[in-house]
Each structure stands twice: as structure tokens, then as C-alpha cells.
Design a protein around this motif. Structure first.
Motif, PDB file in Angstrom:
ATOM      1  N   ASN A 176       3.850   2.328   6.374  1.00 12.44           N
ATOM      2  CA  ASN A 176       4.850   1.253   6.331  1.00 12.44           C
ATOM      3  C   ASN A 176       4.646   0.339   5.131  1.00 12.44           C
ATOM      4  OD1 ASN A 176       6.094   2.076   8.696  1.00 12.44           O
ATOM      5  ND2 ASN A 176       4.750   0.857   9.989  1.00 12.44           N
ATOM      6  N   GLY A 177       3.373  -0.017   4.897  1.00 15.79           N
ATOM      7  CA  GLY A 177       3.075  -0.924   3.787  1.00 15.79           C
ATOM      8  C   GLY A 177       3.406  -0.304   2.443  1.00 15.79           C
TER       9      GLY A 177
ATOM     10  N   ALA B  25       5.321  -4.823   7.732  1.00 12.79           N
ATOM     11  CA  ALA B  25       4.598  -3.582   8.023  1.00 12.79           C
ATOM     12  C   ALA B  25       3.602  -3.799   9.161  1.00 12.79           C
ATOM     13  CB  ALA B  25       3.875  -3.093   6.765  1.00 12.79           C
ATOM     14  N   ALA B  26       2.900  -4.931   9.119  1.00 14.05           N
ATOM     15  CA  ALA B  26       1.903  -5.209  10.149  1.00 14.05           C
ATOM     16  C   ALA B  26       2.580  -5.438  11.503  1.00 14.05           C
ATOM     17  CB  ALA B  26       1.059  -6.417   9.753  1.00 14.05           C
TER      18      ALA B  26
ATOM     19  N   SER C  14       0.238   1.888   9.416  1.00 11.89           N
ATOM     20  CA  SER C  14       0.202   0.670   8.596  1.00 11.89           C
ATOM     21  C   SER C  14       0.276   1.037   7.128  1.00 11.89           C
ATOM     22  CB  SER C  14      -1.089  -0.113   8.848  1.00 11.89           C
ATOM     23  OG  SER C  14      -1.169  -0.520  10.175  1.00 11.89           O
TER      24      SER C  14
ATOM     25  N   SER D  61      -1.936  -2.485   6.224  1.00  7.95           N
ATOM     26  CA  SER D  61      -0.617  -2.636   5.605  1.00  7.95           C
ATOM     27  C   SER D  61      -0.780  -3.101   4.160  1.00  7.95           C
ATOM     28  CB  SER D  61       0.234  -3.638   6.375  1.00  7.95           C
ATOM     29  OG  SER D  61       0.428  -3.197   7.696  1.00  7.95           O
TER      30      SER D  61
ATOM     31  N   GLY E  17      -1.859  -0.237   2.237  1.00  7.05           N
ATOM     32  CA  GLY E  17      -0.675   0.583   1.983  1.00  7.05           C
ATOM     33  C   GLY E  17       0.164   0.002   0.863  1.00  7.05           C
TER      34      GLY E  17
ATOM     35  N   SER F 171       3.219  -2.192  13.030  1.00  7.13           N
ATOM     36  CA  SER F 171       1.992  -1.560  13.511  1.00  7.13           C
ATOM     37  C   SER F 171       1.528  -2.178  14.816  1.00  7.13           C
ATOM     38  CB  SER F 171       0.888  -1.703  12.464  1.00  7.13           C
ATOM     39  OG  SER F 171       1.262  -1.043  11.301  1.00  7.13           O
TER      40      SER F 171
ATOM     41  N   SER G 209      -4.140  -4.229  11.468  1.00 10.67           N
ATOM     42  CA  SER G 209      -2.785  -3.863  11.025  1.00 10.67           C
ATOM     43  C   SER G 209      -2.479  -4.500   9.679  1.00 10.67           C
ATOM     44  CB  SER G 209      -1.747  -4.339  12.040  1.00 10.67           C
ATOM     45  OG  SER G 209      -1.918  -3.683  13.262  1.00 10.67           O
TER      46      SER G 209
ATOM     47  N   TYR H 117       6.443  -8.294   2.867  1.00 11.71           N
ATOM     48  CA  TYR H 117       6.330  -6.836   3.038  1.00 11.71           C
ATOM     49  C   TYR H 117       5.195  -6.473   3.990  1.00 11.71           C
ATOM     50  CZ  TYR H 117       9.761  -5.453  -0.442  1.00 11.71           C
ATOM     51  OH  TYR H 117      10.919  -5.240  -1.112  1.00 11.71           O
ATOM     52  N   VAL H 118       4.032  -7.070   3.757  1.00 10.82           N
ATOM     53  CA  VAL H 118       2.883  -6.753   4.595  1.00 10.82           C
ATOM     54  C   VAL H 118       3.096  -7.302   6.007  1.00 10.82           C
ATOM     55  CG1 VAL H 118       0.410  -7.128   4.898  1.00 10.82           C
ATOM     56  CG2 VAL H 118       1.319  -6.532   2.651  1.00 10.82           C
TER      57      VAL H 118
END
Lengths: 311, 255
Positions: free
Chosen positions: B77-78, B112-113, B74, B153, B156, B116, B149, B108-109
């Protein structure tokens, strides 16, 4: 009627203390092509970046398409497309993906036929599935233009569009700018090439050390900028200018060995041939001659002096 | 235009497309790594170890292992989603787009989540191949999976905004999160520690996350589940507030 972009008292002081913009006022009319001319570091990019929302201003206000760029940023930004100076691209993405992303980011519903036409207009269609990093510099520049136009903006900023661009792309770009203008798009471009401003712009603004020192119709400005200097190296030094030469504005330099004549190269009669004839009638001989176009630098220096005198 | 839905969707799809293009790194690598853990701790060593709270050791470590992958991936990716445009300079477009901070974070989050959560479920499926598994509270399992997640994220994302080099990007996940996870009960119950260390462990935020997630599987955790859920929600909102501050001030994004 208010212009499509209204800049009032715009000032930007960076944290380093550098004053990049100093109380700039500018009104850009709808549908015109405006060239912002200035040497490197004059504040051109800072000004564009503020209007587009990338840099926050220190003072002053800006409206784009009638919307305040801070209070009403969505409407203001939706109207603007930007092609920045640096070639920054999503290297690992395809042309199609990156242009589609741009359109979405600016709040427009997907429109495949439109993007297809746009890529075809920019000779990018056969590269649509290519990763951007595999493209040449010129092609990358085209991709950035496609991104900027993907959401059909009314205002287009081109920051140094032809820096490092080959002749063919430059011509294509100029043709594209004209087509956009016919559709009513307002275009603001920055450059440090006078020829570029001359070729494309309706009006020209000159920016120096963060101050907008001059805004003028291109035709009027080109007259000022078209000055040339003719220097004649005389065989025999002259102690004074002969009265027969009074109708030309001449200067006698270097202990009377050099004769200097400043003339307008765009004028119908430059006065150069007649001066030559008169000199030979008078029996003034010269060893050598040279003409020099005022460089942009000279012109800028001249403009700074003018603006100081006016102040 | 009160909400730039097209913008959020465009970023989300763009980010997800990258995952599917780099499927090998995004999904396969963590799965292989986790499978190795199961082979070693679950089958080879785990069979010789007693269970924890009557749960066989091999099954006991499943939630912790999922969390370990979830945290690092997470964060990665984040952070990568926002750091990379900053690094290449393409962030100019995001900054000049008519998209609000909240929408940017959501896109974005969210992407990313999503990755995850997919990863977490894939690891769970992998684990089921090695050890017999029970999930007492599937709904809460999924709720924790999604919430954690999203939280990491978001964490991140903040690291991605903060980082000014690739080294900094890896700094927090490697030197802070991984140790906290190992010491946060990923492979043991904190009941197994001496009392003094049990108290110290309670200052490790990761303990609450792993405990809550494990409760969803086996109905037992190191701390009550309500506290786990509360702690997770607090982390999430603290990070959200911080992101709000970043966009208000333009910190590390704008001049």
C-alpha cells in the motif's frame, strides 16, 4: 511595480550536462497573456517546471505573486495552476474525484458548487462520474484544465495547450482563456504555433536553446514575423536589376533567372501588384511565380542571427 | 498557511477511496489467504502439535500470521500510493502543490497504515473463528499493530520512490521481507532453534517485531518487550529520516 512573476538569471543544467536554460530574465505583468514561443527542446517546459516547483533550478531566482518559489513555496505555489503538456491523468479515478483532490492539494477547503460550475464551464459535468480512462483525448485535456483551475489560481500556465487538440476544443480553450483574463488571471502559455500566439497573447517571448532572445508586444512582433517572399522565375535571364525597379528591394538569384521580393504581408500596401505592373511595363516576362511564408524555423534562425549581431 | 490540512485530508481520502473501490483485493484476498493458513497449520496440523510456551500451536501462530500480512500489505500500500503517480506522471501535481514533504508522507503513509490496521483487525477476527484466542495486553497489541503498520508503510513509501519498474516494486517484499518473516519466528519460537541459529536470528529485525506483538497476546516473547518496542521505534525513525533526505534532495522525484 514588480511583475506577478519575476525571473532573474534563471539557469538550469541537467545532470546530463544539457544546459536547458541560460541566465533567463523575464518579468510577467499581472493580468496579461504571455506566449512563450520556441521550437521543441528550447527550454519552455523546463522554465515552467521550475516556476511550478517540479524541477529545481541550478541558479537564479523566481518569485510568483511576490513570493520566492523556494523560501515561500506554499504561498507561491498556491497562486499557480499548471496544465502540463503530457496528458497524465489518474486513469482509474472519476473526474469528480481527481478534481476534488487537486483543490485539496492546493490547500483550499472543499467547495462543491464551485467545482460543479467549473465542470459545467468545461463541458465536463455529464462526465463527472466517468472514469478518466474512458474519456477521449480532448476530454482528458479538459479534465487537466479543470484540475489546474480547481483552486482558483491567479496565475495559469498552459504548456502546449492545443497540441493534438481538435478545432472545437481549441476555440473553447481560447474563449476560456479570455474569460479568465477578464477575471484578472495572468496566463502564460507555450506554443510553437505562431497563429496561437497571434490569436491570444498580449506579449510574446521567444526562447531558443535556453536563451530568451526576444520579448515584445505581439503587434510589433507580428510585423516582423509576417514576412513573405515572392519568387519569380524569369523567361529571360537578367544581367542586372533595371533601375526602374529600384523602389522595391529585390534580389536577383540563380544566374539572373530568379527575382526575389521580400514583403510584409500584413502591410496595407505590399507592393506586389505595383511590382507586377511595372514588370509588365518593362516587358520582363516570367514563367512561374510562388510566394512563401517565412516558416517559424526561418524566423527563429533570423532571430538567432539578430541576437548574435546585437551581442 | 502553516500546515496544509486540506491537502493532507484530500490525499488521505483519495487513497482510502481507492481501497474501498478495490475492496476485494485490499481486504478479502489477504483474509482468504490467512484463513487457509489457519485451516492447514491451526486446525489440520496444529492439533497434532504440542503448544509453544503452553500456548496451543493454532493460537501461537496468530500474531505471526497477522504480522506476515501486515508487512507485505503495508509495503504494498505504501509503495503503490506513491509509485503509481510516478509511473503515470500525475506526480507533477504533487510536486507543484503547496504541500510539505512531512504532510505528503503523513497523508500517504497514514492512508496505507490505516488500511493495514483495518486488515490486521479483520484477520484477527477471522482467526478468532478458528482458534480460541486470548489477548493479555489489548492496548499494547493495538499500539504494536499501529506502529508496525506505520513503519512498514513508510518502508513501502521509500520503495515506491526508489522503484523504477513494477518488478522492483515487488522485489523487496518478495525477496527480503517474506523470508525474514518466515525466519523471524512467525511460525515458531526462536527458542526452538539450535543455539547458533538463535544468535543468528537476533540479527533479523523482524524477530523483534513479531516477538513484541506476540507478547501483547500471550505475555511471552523471544526478547523482552521493551527491546521489541525500542527496536520498532528505531526502525520507524530511521525510515522517517531517510524520507526526509529523499525530499530534501528530490531523489528520484525531481530533476
Amino acid at each position: 511595480m514588480a511583475g506577478v512573476i519575476e525571473i532573474r538569471g534563471l539557469t538550469k543544467t541537467y545532470k546530463s550536462g544539457l544546459k536547458a536554460l541560460d541566465a533567463v530574465d523575464l518579468s510577467i505583468e499581472k493580468g496579461e497573456i504571455f506566449a512563450l514561443l520556441g521550437p521543441n527542446g528550447a527550454g519552455k517546459t523546463t522554465m515552467i517546471s521550475i516556476v511550478c516547483g517540479i524541477v529545481t533550478s541550478s541558479e537564479g531566482s523566481v518569485t510568483a505573486a511576490g513570493h520566492d518559489i523556494r523560501k515561500d513555496y506554499r504561498k507561491a505555489r498556491s497562486a499557480i495552476g499548471l496544465v502540463p503538456q503530457e496528458l497524465t491523468t489518474d486513469a482509474f479515478e472519476t473526474v469528480w474525484a481527481t478534481v476534488t483532490l487537486s483543490r485539496g492539494l492546493f490547500g483550499k477547503a472543499p467547495n462543491k458548487p464551485f467545482i460543479e460550475q467549473l465542470l459545467k464551464d468545461l463541458s465536463l459535468w455529464d462526465k463527472k462520474d466517468a472514469k478518466i480512462m474512458t474519456l477521449s483525448g480532448g476530454m482528458k485535456r479538459r479534465v487537466m484544465i479543470a484540475k489546474a483551475l480547481s483552486h482558483e489560481p491567479d496565475i495559469l500556465f498552459l504548456d502546449e495547450p492545443t497540441a493534438g487538440v481538435d478545432v472545437e476544443l481549441r476555440k473553447d480553450m481560447w474563449a476560456m482563456v479570455r474569460r479568465l483574463r477578464e477575471r484578472g488571471v495572468t496566463i502564460i502559455l507555450t506554443t510553437h504555433y505562431i497563429e496561437e500566439a497571434e490569436e491570444m497573447a498580449d506579449r510574446v517571448g521567444v526562447i531558443l536553446k535556453g536563451r530568451l532572445v526576444l520579448v515584445e508586444e505581439k503587434t510589433a512582433l507580428m510585423k516582423k514575423l509576417g514576412r513573405k517572399t515572392l519568387t519569380l522565375q524569369l523567361q529571360e535571364p537578367l544581367t542586372a536589376l533595371p533601375p526602374e525597379l529600384a523602389e522595391w528591394t529585390l534580389a536577383l538569384n540563380a544566374d539572373g533567372t530568379e527575382l526575389e521580393y521580400v514583403f510584409d504581408s500584413n502591410a496595407e500596401k505590399t507592393g506586389v501588384p505595383s511590382l507586377m505592373r511595372r514588370l509588365s511595363d518593362l516587358g520582363v516576362g516570367f514563367k512561374d511565380l510562388s510566394t512563401k511564408q517565412s516558416s517559424l524555423e526561418d524566423i527563429f534562425v533570423g532571430l538567432v542571427h539578430q541576437s548574435r549581431e546585437a551581442a | 498557511m502553516a500546515f496544509n490540512g486540506h491537502g493532507v485530508w484530500a490525499i488521505y481520502r483519495f487513497e482510502m477511496a481507492r481501497t474501498f473501490r478495490t475492496l476485494w483485493q485490499s481486504i478479502i484476498t489477504p483474509v482468504v489467504t490467512t484463513a487457509l493458513y489457519f485451516v492447514v497449520f491451526g486446525s489440520a496440523i496444529g492439533s497434532r502439535m504440542g503448544g509453544v510456551s503452553e500456548v496451543p500451536y493454532g493460537a501461537f501462530i496468530v500474531p505471526g500470521l497477522i504480522m506476515l500480512s501486515l508487512f507485505t500489505n503495508s509495503i504494498f500500500n505504501g509503495s503503490f500510493g506513491i509509485y503509481f503517480p510516478k509511473f503515470t506522471g500525475t506526480i507533477y501535481e504533487l510536486l507543484s502543490a503547496p504541500i510539505s514533504p512531512l504532510e505528503t508522507v503523513l497523508a500517504y503513509v497514514g492512508a496505507a497504515a490505516t488500511k493495514s490496521v483495518i486488515l490486521g483487525l479483520v484477520i484477527l477476527a477471522t482467526a478468532a473463528l478458528f482458534v480460541p484466542l486470548q489477548i493479555l495486553h489489548p492496548f499494547w497489541m493495538l499500539a504494536f499493530l499501529i506502529l508496525i503498520s506505520a513503519t512498514f508503510s513508510l518502508f513501502g513509501f521509500i520503495i515506491g520512490v526508489w522503484a523504477q519498474s513494477f518488478e522492483q516494486l515487488n522485489f523487496i517484499p518478495m525477496l527480503v521481507v517474506t523470508p525474514l518473516t518466515f525466519l523471524g519466528g512467525a511460525f515458531y519460537s526462536i527458542d526452538m532453534l539450535p543455539p547458533a541459529w538463535q544468535t543468528v536470528s537476533l540479527f533479523n529485525p523482524v524477530v523483534y517485531l513479531i516477538s513484541g506483538f506476540r507478547w501483547a497476546f500471550f505475555g511471552v516473547g523471544d526478547v523482552p518487550v521493551a527491546i521489541s518496542l525500542g527496536a520498532t521505534l528505531i526502525f520507524f525513525f530511521v525510515l522517517l529520516a531517510f524520507v526526509g533526505w529523499i525530499f530534501r534532495t528530490g531523489w528520484r522525484l525531481k530533476n
